[in-house]
Structure formats: structure tokens, C-alpha cells
Design an enzyme around this catalytic site. Structure first.
Site, mmCIF file in Angstrom:
data_model
loop_
_atom_site.group_PDB
_atom_site.id
_atom_site.type_symbol
_atom_site.label_atom_id
_atom_site.label_comp_id
_atom_site.label_asym_id
_atom_site.label_seq_id
_atom_site.Cartn_x
_atom_site.Cartn_y
_atom_site.Cartn_z
ATOM 1 N N PHE A 112 0.809 -1.222 0.000
ATOM 2 C CA PHE A 112 0.000 0.000 0.000
ATOM 3 C C PHE A 112 0.840 1.269 0.000
ATOM 4 O O PHE A 112 0.361 2.337 -0.363
ATOM 5 C CB PHE A 112 -0.942 0.011 1.225
ATOM 6 C CG PHE A 112 -0.256 0.425 2.515
ATOM 7 C CD1 PHE A 112 -0.068 1.771 2.824
ATOM 8 C CD2 PHE A 112 0.230 -0.513 3.412
ATOM 9 C CE1 PHE A 112 0.576 2.167 3.994
ATOM 10 C CE2 PHE A 112 0.884 -0.134 4.580
ATOM 11 C CZ PHE A 112 1.050 1.211 4.864
ATOM 12 N N GLU A 148 -5.070 -3.669 -1.835
ATOM 13 C CA GLU A 148 -6.518 -3.417 -1.794
ATOM 14 C C GLU A 148 -6.838 -2.146 -1.009
ATOM 15 O O GLU A 148 -7.968 -1.666 -1.028
ATOM 16 C CB GLU A 148 -7.248 -4.629 -1.195
ATOM 17 C CG GLU A 148 -6.917 -4.969 0.263
ATOM 18 C CD GLU A 148 -5.651 -5.816 0.432
ATOM 19 O OE1 GLU A 148 -4.690 -5.653 -0.359
ATOM 20 O OE2 GLU A 148 -5.609 -6.622 1.380
ATOM 21 N N LYS A 186 -1.402 -7.157 -9.165
ATOM 22 C CA LYS A 186 -2.369 -7.156 -8.050
ATOM 23 C C LYS A 186 -1.897 -6.107 -7.055
ATOM 24 O O LYS A 186 -1.008 -6.349 -6.256
ATOM 25 C CB LYS A 186 -2.395 -8.546 -7.398
ATOM 26 C CG LYS A 186 -3.704 -8.926 -6.724
ATOM 27 C CD LYS A 186 -4.131 -8.023 -5.595
ATOM 28 C CE LYS A 186 -3.332 -8.194 -4.334
ATOM 29 N NZ LYS A 186 -3.657 -7.199 -3.284
ATOM 30 N N GLU A 227 8.967 -4.270 13.113
ATOM 31 C CA GLU A 227 8.805 -3.179 12.148
ATOM 32 C C GLU A 227 7.489 -2.472 12.499
ATOM 33 O O GLU A 227 6.409 -3.033 12.288
ATOM 34 C CB GLU A 227 8.748 -3.713 10.703
ATOM 35 C CG GLU A 227 8.665 -2.582 9.698
ATOM 36 C CD GLU A 227 8.456 -3.040 8.253
ATOM 37 O OE1 GLU A 227 7.838 -4.099 8.028
ATOM 38 O OE2 GLU A 227 8.908 -2.321 7.354
ATOM 39 N N CYS A 284 9.547 1.790 3.443
ATOM 40 C CA CYS A 284 10.423 0.666 3.763
ATOM 41 C C CYS A 284 11.859 1.133 3.969
ATOM 42 O O CYS A 284 12.678 0.385 4.480
ATOM 43 C CB CYS A 284 10.371 -0.375 2.661
ATOM 44 S SG CYS A 284 11.007 0.281 1.132
HETATM 45 P P1 NAD Z 1 1.583 -6.644 3.040
HETATM 46 O O1 NAD Z 1 2.639 -7.674 3.081
HETATM 47 O O2 NAD Z 1 0.504 -6.695 4.050
HETATM 48 O O3 NAD Z 1 0.834 -6.673 1.612
HETATM 49 C C1 NAD Z 1 1.572 -6.653 0.405
HETATM 50 C C2 NAD Z 1 0.728 -7.314 -0.690
HETATM 51 O O4 NAD Z 1 0.496 -8.678 -0.333
HETATM 52 C C3 NAD Z 1 -0.640 -6.660 -0.884
HETATM 53 O O5 NAD Z 1 -0.952 -6.637 -2.250
HETATM 54 C C4 NAD Z 1 -1.575 -7.603 -0.116
HETATM 55 O O6 NAD Z 1 -2.887 -7.638 -0.652
HETATM 56 C C5 NAD Z 1 -0.897 -8.952 -0.290
HETATM 57 N N1 NAD Z 1 -1.141 -9.855 0.849
HETATM 58 C C6 NAD Z 1 -1.341 -9.509 2.148
HETATM 59 N N2 NAD Z 1 -1.515 -10.618 2.896
HETATM 60 C C7 NAD Z 1 -1.417 -11.676 2.067
HETATM 61 C C8 NAD Z 1 -1.505 -13.096 2.262
HETATM 62 N N3 NAD Z 1 -1.730 -13.625 3.456
HETATM 63 N N4 NAD Z 1 -1.337 -13.890 1.187
HETATM 64 C C9 NAD Z 1 -1.117 -13.372 -0.042
HETATM 65 N N5 NAD Z 1 -1.026 -12.023 -0.277
HETATM 66 C C10 NAD Z 1 -1.175 -11.200 0.763
HETATM 67 O O7 NAD Z 1 2.329 -5.225 3.064
HETATM 68 P P2 NAD Z 1 1.689 -3.781 3.170
HETATM 69 O O8 NAD Z 1 1.172 -3.573 4.550
HETATM 70 O O9 NAD Z 1 0.807 -3.508 2.020
HETATM 71 O O10 NAD Z 1 3.002 -2.873 2.952
HETATM 72 C C11 NAD Z 1 3.896 -2.538 3.982
HETATM 73 C C12 NAD Z 1 5.053 -3.507 4.057
HETATM 74 O O11 NAD Z 1 5.733 -3.535 2.809
HETATM 75 C C13 NAD Z 1 6.109 -3.094 5.075
HETATM 76 O O12 NAD Z 1 6.548 -4.244 5.738
HETATM 77 C C14 NAD Z 1 7.215 -2.490 4.232
HETATM 78 O O13 NAD Z 1 8.499 -2.532 4.824
HETATM 79 C C15 NAD Z 1 7.141 -3.353 3.027
HETATM 80 N N6 NAD Z 1 7.745 -2.705 1.879
HETATM 81 C C16 NAD Z 1 8.967 -3.148 1.475
HETATM 82 C C17 NAD Z 1 9.598 -2.519 0.422
HETATM 83 C C18 NAD Z 1 10.945 -2.988 -0.046
HETATM 84 O O14 NAD Z 1 11.375 -2.517 -1.075
HETATM 85 N N7 NAD Z 1 11.614 -3.893 0.637
HETATM 86 C C19 NAD Z 1 8.979 -1.455 -0.246
HETATM 87 C C20 NAD Z 1 7.723 -1.044 0.183
HETATM 88 C C21 NAD Z 1 7.107 -1.681 1.264
#
Ligand code: NAD
Length: 494
Positions: A148, A175, A172, A379, A280
Site C-alpha cells: 500500500f 486493496e 495485483k 517493524e 520501507c
Molecule cells: P503486506 O505484506 O501486508 O501486503 C503486500 C501485498 O500482499 C498486498 O498486495 C496484499 O494484498 C498482499 N497480501 C497480504 N496478505 C497476504 C496473504 N496472506 N497472502 C497473499 N497475499 C497477501 O504489506 P503492506 O502492509 O501492504 O506494505 C507494507 C510492508 O511492505 C512493510 O513491511 C514495508 O516494509 C514493506 N515494503 C517493502 C519494500 C521494499 O522494497 N523492501 C517497499 C515497500 C514496502
């Protein structure tokens, strides 16, 4: 209330069997619903991507490059519209949202030189009459799953290189703030990318799992939190796909006593609290070495009251709300529990009240944090900065190297020798020297180490060209003209 639909084969698509809410985080208002994709929706998107692949793969590099020049122009012209959409669903201030569009443009600029990037190699006469050359071919259909916190930039990290290399995509997005990706897909089409090359399916894990398990998808790019990144890597690689899965972070910034304290305090404030800490690459741990600790804590404390927190659309706001009410409450709970763990709360942002139903929280500064506290190990992904005091540079470095995450790490100093040692010994994928957020420019690749990356390919830049292509090596044998027995019907010494 409007319904946000998938974008498949150039058209908005989908009937709402399941939906989820999309909020305006600045008001707390439920402003849209988004369709959560079913397995059948995902299969329709994959079918569209597969059908578009042969023609897109055969599209000349010159034509693809021209489309990308136009894409760059269109994205720049519509960057205000994209930024406004990001702010309305994510909450970050408009200048931050415009910044993420600008960083995403770097990826388009890099990928526009695809004729250069896709060059193969040639070795002539490796044996008598034998030449060897290689080419980079697209892998096929790429599944892209994004978080997000950068709803324009992170999709652009993936889709620009994937499509430039001749692949087609099923994206994808999160959401929580899905609208920007639909606009992105429409802009790609307006630039000349054919229908079916870039498809967007919304939803939650049902849609993600359908992408991961489908034999019609050849590669997965994922960015998100560490537990999900790990699970995505395992599930998608088990079904034979190549996978890059970037995870979460706990980024440290070391300050040595010889550093410019004002510059370090300014850097810490913007890197810890910018975009409400939902980056991140945000700095979440400040490692203050010896005499630097008290001046730094004092300098940061005096800067905090000047930070303007408010709606992202208000001109002087420097920090907006968090993404959801639940996330705001979770961040507040870390601050509430910090004193019981033994940390000193220098500034408590969790109790700050706002004249709004939005998901706002103030910024927090914690001192005397130790490595066994939750505020250090987890985190938090909010505007909470933890100060850890250590006596030596070696102790500070050890702290970073023992941390399970390895995304970014920064050092503030005037000592070139210490900077060089830091660069050589630190275990993190992106390193800043007097730079708090060392996100690489588009011509280099982005990626962490340890629990911040599953797989071996970093994202965008040169490593993305390798990830989104397969190498084919061709060995060919043509007899020397002097040895050839074939009658060409004309003399060989023409
Ligand atoms: P998230 O892991 O909750 O979600 C990421 C994606 O995975 C979304 O599209 C979500 O719908 C999907 N998802 C969530 N739960 C799932 C499941 N159980 N099974 C399959 N798909 C699932 O992350 P978020 O809250 O959207 O974003 C924040 C996180 O992303 C933080 O931990 C941040 O550090 C990380 N991030 C990392 C980088 C990087 O480059 N390393 C960059 C941006 C964000």
C-alpha cells in the site's frame, strides 16, 4: 459510492461478489469499494496476458522504445492527477505523492533505452566455422504484487522493466489504495501499450494465491512485509516460477560524535517521520555513538513541535495520517507499552489529539531503547523513532549486522576512514553515507539483504533486465567458404 473494478484486456471488468472498503485516511470516510478478485477473475487476466504475449514479444525494440518515450511524457503530464489519487487513498502529503511519481518516472526513463539493455553478446570463430551468441528473451507472463505504501512507484519498479523486456503482466495492487494502478494501466495503453499487456486484478490473498499457483504465470515480483514475502517466495518457487520477494525493514542510522549534529537531526526527522514512517527505507533506529546521544535527542526534540501534521491536501502539511484506523491503533500500542519495556518516552505522539476522524497520530521519540524491546525488534511502520545509545562505532555496526533485516543503513560522520569501513563491513543492501534514505537512482537496482529480500534479484535497474529475461545461447556452424562443397551456382570468389 463508486466501485473500483479490475482492468483486464483494456477494459474495466468484474462483478462484485466480494468487495473491500477504500478509505480517505484524512477524514476516515469510506469513499469507495474495491472488487476482490476471484480465481476466475485472475484466470481471465492471465488468459488476456498470455494472448497478448506473442505479439508484444514480437513488437520491435524501436517501437517499444517509442512507446516508452510517449509513456514518460504522459506520466509527467498527468503526475498531478496520479499524486492526487495517491493522497486521497494513502493519505501522504501531496509533495510526497508527487515525489513517488517522480521516482517512478526514473524507471520509465531507464527502461526506454531497452535497445541497449537487451543487447546480446557474440563470439566469432570459437572453433573452425563456429560462432556463439546469446540473446535475452522475455520470460512470459509476470505476476506483480504490490504494497500500500507506494501505490504508483512500486508498481512502476516492476511493470516498466517487465513490459519493456517483452513480457505481459498481471498486477495485483494493494486493496487499501488500488485506484492509482488502474489509472497507470490506462496511461500505459494511451502511450501505445496494447490491450492485454498490462492487466490489473484487485483483491486479497485469494487473488494472490491464484496468481502464484497458475501455470500460466512464469515469474513473480512481490514487495510487502517480511512474513508475506517469505510465504510468497516459498509458494511461487514451489510451483516452478522465478521469484523476487522484497520484505520489510528496520533501518538504522548511526551518528558518530564528529558528525554535523544539525544535519543529522534534520535527516533523522525527515527520514523517520516523512510519509508518517510508512516507508520501507524509513529510519526507525537512531544509533547514537558516545557523545552524540544527548545533543541529537535534544536537537530532534526541539524540531518535533514544528512538524505540521494534517491532511495531505493542505498546503503546509508535512505529514499525513496513517493508512487505516487499525494500523494507527497498533502503532499507538507500541508507544504505550514502551515505558513498561524500559524505554524513555521523550515525545509521545500517541496521545496527541486531532480535530478530525482521520487516522492521524503524532510523532514519537523514544530514548534508551534496548535490542530486546518490541519497539526495537518489530517493524512498527509508523512515525516512531527509537534511539539506542552505544559507546563505540564497532558496537553500532554490530547492532546492524546482527539485525535480521538488511534493507537500508546510514552513517553520519566527517571521518572518511570510518565511512569506508562502514561501507565495507555493513550487512545491508543499500547504504548511505551522510544520506539517511539511500534509495538507489533508477540506473542502479534496489534491494535489501537478509529478511528484507527472498530470492537473489534486486528490483528495477540492471538486475531487473536479468530477472525479466531468459538467456538463450546459440552455437552455429557455417563451413568456411573454402571448405564448402555446396554449389551456389556462382563463383565463390565474387
Ligand atoms: P503486506 O505484506 O501486508 O501486503 C503486500 C501485498 O500482499 C498486498 O498486495 C496484499 O494484498 C498482499 N497480501 C497480504 N496478505 C497476504 C496473504 N496472506 N497472502 C497473499 N497475499 C497477501 O504489506 P503492506 O502492509 O501492504 O506494505 C507494507 C510492508 O511492505 C512493510 O513491511 C514495508 O516494509 C514493506 N515494503 C517493502 C519494500 C521494499 O522494497 N523492501 C517497499 C515497500 C514496502
Amino acid at each position: 459510492m463508486s466501485l473500483i473494478r479490475h482492468f483486464i484486456n483494456g477494459e474495466e471488468f468484474g462483478t462484485p461478489q466480494r468487495t473491500g472498503p477504500v478509505y480517505d485516511p484524512a477524514t476516515g470516510k469510506h469513499q469507495h469499494d474495491v472488487i476482490y478478485g476471484t480465481t476466475a477473475d485472475v484466470e481471465a487476466a492471465i488468459a488476456a496476458a498470455r494472448a497478448a504475449f506473442p505479439a508484444w514479444r514480437a513488437t520491435t525494440l524501436t517501437k517499444r522504445s517509442h512507446i516508452y518515450f510517449r509513456l514518460r511524457q504522459l506520466l509527467a503530464e498527468r503526475s498531478d492527477e496520479l499524486a492526487a489519487l495517491v493522497t486521497s487513498e494513502h493519505g501522504k502529503v501531496l509533495s510526497d505523492a508527487a515525489g513517488e511519481v517522480a521516482r517512478g518516472l526514473e524507471n520509465v526513463e531507464y527502461a526506454s533505452s531497452l535497445i541497449n539493455l537487451l543487447k546480446g553478446e557474440f563470439s566469432q570463430q570459437v572453433s573452425h566455422g563456429i560462432d556463439v551468441h546469446n540473446v535475452k528473451e522475455p520470460v512470459g507472463v509476470v505476476g506483480c504484487i504490490t504494497p500500500f505504501n507506494f501505490p504508483v512507484m512500486v508498481p512502476l519498479w516492476m511493470i516498466t522493466s517487465a513490459i519493456a523486456c517483452g513480457n505481459t503482466v498481471v498486477l495485483k495492487p494493494s486493496e487499501k489504495d488500488p485506484s492509482a494502478t488502474v489509472l497507470l494501466a490506462k496511461i500505459f495503453m494511451e502511450a501505445g501499450v496494447p490491450a492485454g499487456v498490462l492487466n490489473v486484478v484487485h483483491g486479497d490473498k485469494t487473488a494472490v494465491n491464484a496468481i502464484l499457483d497458475s501455470p500460466g504465470v512464469d515469474a513473480i515480483s512481490f514487495v510487502g512485509s517480511t512474513p508475506i514475502a517469505r510465504a510468497i517466495y516459498q509458494r511461487a518457487s514451489a510451483s516452478g516460477k522465478r521469484v523476487q520477494a522484497l520484505g520489510g525493514a528496520k533501518n538504522h542510522m548511526i551518528v558518530l560524535p564528529d558528525a554535523d549534529m544539525d544535519a543529522a537531526a534534520d535527516a533523522a526527522v525527515s527520514a523517520a517521520y516523512g510519509s508518517a514512517g510508512e516507508r520501507c527505507m524509513a529510519v526507525s533506529v537512531l544509533v547514537a555513538v558516545a557523545g552524540s546521544a544527548q545533543p541529537l535527542v535534544d536537537a530532534i526534540r526541539t524540531r518535533i513541535p514544528k512538524l505540521k501534521i494534517g491532511s495531505g491536501t493542505t498546503a503546509d502539511s508535512q505529514m499525513g495520517p496513517l493508512i487505516t484506523r487499525e494500523h494507527r491503533d497498533k502503532v499507538a500500542s507500541y508507544v504505550k507499552n514502551a515505558p513498561a519495556e524500559g524505554a524513555k518516552v521523550v515525545v509521545d505522539g500517541s496521545t496527541q489529539r486531532f480535530d478530525s476522524d482521520g487516522f492521524f497520530i503524532g510523532v514519537t521519540l523514544l530514548d534508551n531503547v534496548k535490542t530486546d524491546m518490541k519497539v526495537y525488534t518489530d517493524e512498527i511502520f509508523g512515525p516512531v523513532l527509537a534511539v539506542v545509545r552505544v559507546d563505540t562505532f564497532e558496537e553500532a555496526l554490530k547492532l546492524i549486522n546482527e539485525n535480521p533485516y538488511g534493507n537500508g543503513a546510514a552513517l553520519f560522520t566527517r571521518d572518511g576512514g570510518a565511512a569506508r569501513q562502514f561501507e565495507f563491513e555493513v550487512q545491508a543492501g543499500m547504504v548511505g553515507i551522510n544520506v539517511p534514505i539511500p534509495t538507489p537512482i533508477g540506473a542502479f537496482s534496489f534491494g535489501g539483504w537478509k529478511n528484507s529480500l527472498f530470492g537473489d534479484a534486486h528490483i528495477y535497474g540492471p538486475e531487473s533486465i536479468n530477472f525479466y529475461t531468459r538467456s538463450k545461447v546459440i552455437t552455429s556452424r557455417w563451413p568456411d567458404p573454402s571448405e564448402s562443397q555446396i554449389d551456389l551456382g556462382f563463383p565463390r570468389n565474387y
